[in-house]
Design a protein around this motif. Structure first.
Motif, PDB file in Angstrom:
ATOM      1  N   ASP A  67       0.796  -1.229   0.000  1.00 42.17           N
ATOM      2  CA  ASP A  67       0.000   0.000   0.000  1.00 42.17           C
ATOM      3  C   ASP A  67       0.827   1.277   0.000  1.00 42.17           C
ATOM      4  O   ASP A  67       0.292   2.360  -0.207  1.00 42.17           O
ATOM      5  CB  ASP A  67      -0.913   0.024   1.228  1.00 42.17           C
ATOM      6  CG  ASP A  67      -1.954  -1.084   1.200  1.00 42.17           C
ATOM      7  OD1 ASP A  67      -2.458  -1.382   0.100  1.00 42.17           O
ATOM      8  OD2 ASP A  67      -2.259  -1.637   2.266  1.00 42.17           O
ATOM      9  N   ASP A  68       2.135   1.165   0.266  1.00 33.41           N
ATOM     10  CA  ASP A  68       2.946   2.359   0.492  1.00 33.41           C
ATOM     11  C   ASP A  68       3.570   2.892  -0.793  1.00 33.41           C
ATOM     12  O   ASP A  68       4.733   3.311  -0.811  1.00 33.41           O
ATOM     13  CB  ASP A  68       4.028   2.072   1.526  1.00 33.41           C
ATOM     14  CG  ASP A  68       4.912   0.897   1.142  1.00 33.41           C
ATOM     15  OD1 ASP A  68       4.554   0.168   0.186  1.00 33.41           O
ATOM     16  OD2 ASP A  68       5.953   0.703   1.790  1.00 33.41           O
ATOM     17  N   CYS A  69       2.821   2.860  -1.895  1.00 30.54           N
ATOM     18  CA  CYS A  69       3.319   3.397  -3.154  1.00 30.54           C
ATOM     19  C   CYS A  69       2.132   3.855  -3.984  1.00 30.54           C
ATOM     20  O   CYS A  69       1.023   3.352  -3.820  1.00 30.54           O
ATOM     21  CB  CYS A  69       4.134   2.351  -3.919  1.00 30.54           C
ATOM     22  SG  CYS A  69       3.210   0.862  -4.333  1.00 30.54           S
TER      23      CYS A  69
END
Length: 318
Positions: A67-69
């Motif tokens: 989720d961190d992109c």
């Protein structure tokens, strides 16, 4: 179900069969949860002596979502700018290797379907000592000149994600009516039930684009497949509209000594009628490397296919 920490991801997995048997790791395709390997098919393989392990890839099912992109720019990736793809097929192969580490398994038989076949191929390239045998099903090499889909199949793949359970069921019916096996069609009710069950298990679909970007951003594996020494089986549907049979033929041609099994009537799915044929083919290939599995004396394709159909005679690529 258990989870394992692997390559920075938590992977959901489960197992079938004797824990002391040789491990058969099943790798599923784009956007598909591990439950697409039907439990009865897994038990069919376990009955042949394997300790079967199936798992959710990253960005799918109950495993870690990246989720961190930002979302990948698919148009840019298709045009050659791969900077927005957060990972590659090789990273997903490292996930599989890490799962084996977590399970205390030094080497395993690896079988993958569609994108899972790409991951299995990359696993054999990057981790050769950990592969007892390789089976690539309805997949391709990464060479964009082979394994092309029809416009209708590609449109089904690109359909908007479902917003609720009902839409998930309808999307499943529409998609697999296009890409499924014409010789072994599932009923609309069966397709809807499968899609709704997958949605109930995990409704998230935001990982699909990242997985697709990983496929597009990964290089052609053909030159490296020529160095694969594990016994290899390539299975492809003669009527696959999503990844044309040329993808399977190119894969078998690239791997020295690979066996190619082209199945008439098979599309881009794993119909129940073909489970005995697929299980026998996987088992025979594994027996080339591992005598502990219970291999049939010969691959009797006709017994596993509907009347009037038959698999092409297995040949050898490379």
């Amino acid at each position: 179900m258990p989870r394992a920490l692997s390559n920075g991801m938590e992977l959901e997995y489960d197992t079938f069969g004797d824990p002391d048997g040789p491990v058969l790791l099943l790798v599923m395709g784009l956007g598909a949860q591990m439950t697409a390997w039907h439990p009865e098919f897994c038990r069919t393989l376990a009955d042949r002596g394997f300790h079967v392990v199936r798992y959710d890839n990253r960005d799918c099912g109950l495993s870690t979502f990246v989720d961190d992109c930002p979302p990948p720019d698919i148009r840019a990736v298709l045009a050659g700018d791969t900077s927005s793809a957060p990972y590659r097929i090789a990273d997903m192969a490292r996930d599989a290797a890490g799962l084996l580490d977590a399970l205390g398994v030094d080497a395993a038989h690896i079988a993958g379907a569609s994108m899972g076949g790409m991951i299995a191929q990359q696993f054999a390239i990057d981790h050769p000592s950990r592969v007892r045998s390789l089976c690539s099903i309805m997949s391709t090499t990464g060479d964009r000149s082979v394994g092309r889909g029809t416009p209708g199949a590609l449109a089904a793949l690109a359909a908007p994600p479902p917003r609720d359970r009902r839409e998930a069921g309808e999307r499943g019916v529409r998609s697999f009516s296009v890409i499924g096996s014409p010789g072994y069609p599932a009923t609309p009710e069966e397709l809807r039930e499968r899609a709704e069950a997958a949605y109930d298990r995990s409704p998230r679909s935001d990982g699909f684009a990242r997985q697709y970007a990983a496929i597009l951003a990964s290089p052609d594996r053909t030159p490296h497949l020529r160095a694969v020494t594990a016994p290899a089986l390539v299975v492809h549907g003669a009527d696959d509209p999503l990844i044309d049979r040329s993808g399977g033929e190119a894969t078998a041609a690239a791997i020295p000594g690979a066996e190619l099994l082209v199945v008439p009537g098979m599309g881009h799915d794993l119909p129940e009628q073909l489970w005995p044929l697929l299980a026998d083919a996987i088992t025979r290939n594994a027996a080339r490397a591992d005598g502990r599995v219970t291999a049939p004396a010969a691959l009797d394709a006709a017994s596993a296919l509907s009347p009037g159909a038959g698999a092409d005679s297995p040949g050898h690529g490379g």
